[in-house]
Scaffold this motif. Structure first.
Motif, PDB file in Angstrom:
ATOM      1  N   ASP A  33      32.628  12.399  12.541  1.00  7.65           N
ATOM      2  CA  ASP A  33      32.593  11.279  11.590  1.00  7.65           C
ATOM      3  C   ASP A  33      33.555  11.475  10.420  1.00  7.65           C
ATOM      4  O   ASP A  33      33.818  10.530   9.669  1.00  7.65           O
ATOM      5  CB  ASP A  33      31.167  11.072  11.060  1.00  7.65           C
ATOM      6  CG  ASP A  33      30.261  10.398  12.087  1.00  7.65           C
ATOM      7  OD1 ASP A  33      30.784   9.894  13.094  1.00  7.65           O
ATOM      8  OD2 ASP A  33      29.035  10.380  11.875  1.00  7.65           O
ATOM      9  N   TYR A  36      36.640   8.974   9.846  1.00  7.79           N
ATOM     10  CA  TYR A  36      36.591   7.661   9.191  1.00  7.79           C
ATOM     11  C   TYR A  36      37.402   7.668   7.889  1.00  7.79           C
ATOM     12  O   TYR A  36      37.846   6.629   7.426  1.00  7.79           O
ATOM     13  CB  TYR A  36      35.147   7.252   8.895  1.00  7.79           C
ATOM     14  CG  TYR A  36      34.376   6.768  10.117  1.00  7.79           C
ATOM     15  CD1 TYR A  36      34.816   5.657  10.830  1.00  7.79           C
ATOM     16  CD2 TYR A  36      33.216   7.414  10.539  1.00  7.79           C
ATOM     17  CE1 TYR A  36      34.120   5.201  11.940  1.00  7.79           C
ATOM     18  CE2 TYR A  36      32.508   6.966  11.651  1.00  7.79           C
ATOM     19  CZ  TYR A  36      32.962   5.854  12.345  1.00  7.79           C
ATOM     20  OH  TYR A  36      32.267   5.416  13.433  1.00  7.79           O
ATOM     21  N   ALA A  62      40.718  12.440  19.790  1.00  7.10           N
ATOM     22  CA  ALA A  62      39.574  11.978  20.594  1.00  7.10           C
ATOM     23  C   ALA A  62      38.517  11.308  19.712  1.00  7.10           C
ATOM     24  O   ALA A  62      37.879  10.337  20.130  1.00  7.10           O
ATOM     25  CB  ALA A  62      38.957  13.147  21.358  1.00  7.10           C
ATOM     26  N   ASP A  63      38.341  11.828  18.503  1.00  7.00           N
ATOM     27  CA  ASP A  63      37.339  11.252  17.598  1.00  7.00           C
ATOM     28  C   ASP A  63      37.809   9.918  17.015  1.00  7.00           C
ATOM     29  O   ASP A  63      36.999   9.012  16.800  1.00  7.00           O
ATOM     30  CB  ASP A  63      37.017  12.249  16.475  1.00  7.00           C
ATOM     31  CG  ASP A  63      36.206  13.436  16.975  1.00  7.00           C
ATOM     32  OD1 ASP A  63      35.292  13.221  17.792  1.00  7.00           O
ATOM     33  OD2 ASP A  63      36.502  14.572  16.570  1.00  7.00           O
ATOM     34  N   LYS A  65      39.813   7.845  18.630  1.00  5.04           N
ATOM     35  CA  LYS A  65      39.759   6.928  19.769  1.00  5.04           C
ATOM     36  C   LYS A  65      38.319   6.479  20.021  1.00  5.04           C
ATOM     37  O   LYS A  65      38.050   5.308  20.283  1.00  5.04           O
ATOM     38  CB  LYS A  65      40.326   7.649  21.002  1.00  5.04           C
ATOM     39  CG  LYS A  65      41.104   6.778  21.955  1.00  5.04           C
ATOM     40  CD  LYS A  65      41.740   7.634  23.060  1.00  5.04           C
ATOM     41  CE  LYS A  65      41.195   7.204  24.396  1.00  5.04           C
ATOM     42  NZ  LYS A  65      41.206   8.248  25.416  1.00  5.04           N
ATOM     43  N   ALA A  66      37.396   7.437  19.976  1.00  5.10           N
ATOM     44  CA  ALA A  66      35.987   7.114  20.235  1.00  5.10           C
ATOM     45  C   ALA A  66      35.499   6.039  19.279  1.00  5.10           C
ATOM     46  O   ALA A  66      34.740   5.151  19.661  1.00  5.10           O
ATOM     47  CB  ALA A  66      35.127   8.363  20.088  1.00  5.10           C
ATOM     48  N   ARG A  67      35.960   6.109  18.022  1.00  2.00           N
ATOM     49  CA  ARG A  67      35.472   5.196  16.993  1.00  2.00           C
ATOM     50  C   ARG A  67      36.337   3.957  16.833  1.00  2.00           C
ATOM     51  O   ARG A  67      36.079   3.122  15.956  1.00  2.00           O
ATOM     52  CB  ARG A  67      35.361   5.959  15.661  1.00  2.00           C
ATOM     53  CG  ARG A  67      34.234   6.993  15.708  1.00  2.00           C
ATOM     54  CD  ARG A  67      34.365   8.060  14.659  1.00  2.00           C
ATOM     55  NE  ARG A  67      33.277   9.032  14.753  1.00  2.00           N
ATOM     56  CZ  ARG A  67      33.232  10.022  15.662  1.00  2.00           C
ATOM     57  NH1 ARG A  67      34.214  10.177  16.526  1.00  2.00           N
ATOM     58  NH2 ARG A  67      32.197  10.850  15.707  1.00  2.00           N
ATOM     59  N   GLY A  68      37.367   3.833  17.657  1.00  2.00           N
ATOM     60  CA  GLY A  68      38.209   2.633  17.592  1.00  2.00           C
ATOM     61  C   GLY A  68      39.007   2.531  16.311  1.00  2.00           C
ATOM     62  O   GLY A  68      39.299   1.432  15.847  1.00  2.00           O
ATOM     63  N   ARG A  71      44.271   1.868  12.683  1.00  3.43           N
ATOM     64  CA  ARG A  71      45.202   1.842  11.550  1.00  3.43           C
ATOM     65  C   ARG A  71      44.920   3.031  10.631  1.00  3.43           C
ATOM     66  O   ARG A  71      43.902   3.071   9.949  1.00  3.43           O
ATOM     67  CB  ARG A  71      45.058   0.532  10.774  1.00  3.43           C
ATOM     68  CG  ARG A  71      45.629  -0.681  11.518  1.00  3.43           C
ATOM     69  CD  ARG A  71      45.155  -1.962  10.879  1.00  3.43           C
ATOM     70  NE  ARG A  71      43.710  -2.113  11.014  1.00  3.43           N
ATOM     71  CZ  ARG A  71      42.944  -2.823  10.187  1.00  3.43           C
ATOM     72  NH1 ARG A  71      43.473  -3.422   9.147  1.00  3.43           N
ATOM     73  NH2 ARG A  71      41.638  -2.915  10.388  1.00  3.43           N
ATOM     74  N   TYR A  81      42.925  18.415  21.080  1.00  6.51           N
ATOM     75  CA  TYR A  81      42.069  19.611  20.996  1.00  6.51           C
ATOM     76  C   TYR A  81      42.896  20.898  21.000  1.00  6.51           C
ATOM     77  O   TYR A  81      42.533  21.882  20.346  1.00  6.51           O
ATOM     78  CB  TYR A  81      41.037  19.620  22.124  1.00  6.51           C
ATOM     79  CG  TYR A  81      39.900  18.649  21.900  1.00  6.51           C
ATOM     80  CD1 TYR A  81      39.161  18.679  20.719  1.00  6.51           C
ATOM     81  CD2 TYR A  81      39.567  17.691  22.854  1.00  6.51           C
ATOM     82  CE1 TYR A  81      38.127  17.783  20.491  1.00  6.51           C
ATOM     83  CE2 TYR A  81      38.521  16.787  22.638  1.00  6.51           C
ATOM     84  CZ  TYR A  81      37.815  16.837  21.457  1.00  6.51           C
ATOM     85  OH  TYR A  81      36.798  15.956  21.238  1.00  6.51           O
TER      86      TYR A  81
END
Lengths: 97, 136
Positions: A33, A36, A62-63, A65-68, A71, A81
């Protein structure tokens, strides 16, 4: 030293506390998280810009991408990784949990 | 039946109003996923007329319904994909805190569903009218 942040920047002044104490020049790695904070145009953008002024800032792909999160604030370095492992090998880690 | 157990048949009493309050980001913890499971279960109670269900997204909870999520490289399923299916389970009242969206540079166009945007006063009214609030 490598400071790693995995909590949302909107929670409990987590990122703020890390930035207050991390010595200038030490790299900052955002994952889970924590990524963000790398999104552009948010209420916490000023905080990350302040970080970029005195630290190299990395965010795990990867994090993001996971959260979309598409920008990003300019200057944030996106790493995979393998890059994460490389940073950890190069620096003593300070996990800012 | 004011505080009785939920029963299999409508009791004639008005349905109890339940709000599931999503407060946490989707992948850093299991809170949001667990809230989704509760919504699917509560849908069954709603079909029996026992409850009225609403869902509100506040603070980092708004991240649960953003478009473009792809957690495949984390070995997880995209949380956001489940929300548009909730109306099939009788869960179809969605609200979002406008300030939480603005703080995160998000608008309705960035979301996978179209919740009603409430200001702080509107959100407080929504909370006040509930019989139960389940925060995740």
């Amino acid at each position: 030293m490598l400071f790693t942040v995995n909590k949302s920047p909107y929670l409990r002044g987590n990122l703020e506390g890390c930035l207050r104490l991390a010595p200038a020049g030490t790299p900052l790695l955002l994952y889970e998280d924590g990524v963000y904070a790398a999104a552009a145009g948010t209420r916490v953008e000023g905080l990350l810009r302040q970080a970029l002024a005195s630290h190299p800032v990395y965010a795990v792909e990867a994090d993001l991408k996971a959260r979309g999160i598409a920008r990003l604030i300019e200057g944030v370095r996106v790493i995979d990784y393998a890059g994460f492992v490389e940073l950890v090998e190069q620096h003593p880690v300070v996990p800012w949990l | 039946m004011e505080h009785g157990e939920p029963r299999g048949e409508p009791s004639g009493a008005p349905p109890r109003k339940v709000l599931v309050l999503m407060r946490k980001a989707p992948y850093g913890s299991l809170y949001n996923w667990e809230g989704l499971q509760v919504l699917l279960i509560m849908g069954a109670y709603k079909m029996q007329g026992l409850v009225d269900i609403a869902v509100a997204f506040v603070e980092d909870g708004v991240f649960a319904i953003t478009q473009g999520q792809d957690p495949s490289s984390l070995g997880m399923k995209a949380i956001a994909k489940t929300y548009p299916a909730l109306p099939d389970f009788e869960v179809d009242r969605f609200y979002v805190d406008g300030q939480s969206l603005a703080d995160r540079n998000l608008t309705l166009d960035d979301l996978v569903i179209k919740p009603e945007i409430l200001d702080a006063a509107g959100m407080a009214r929504l909370l006040a009218e509930q019989d139960a609030i389940l925060p995740f």
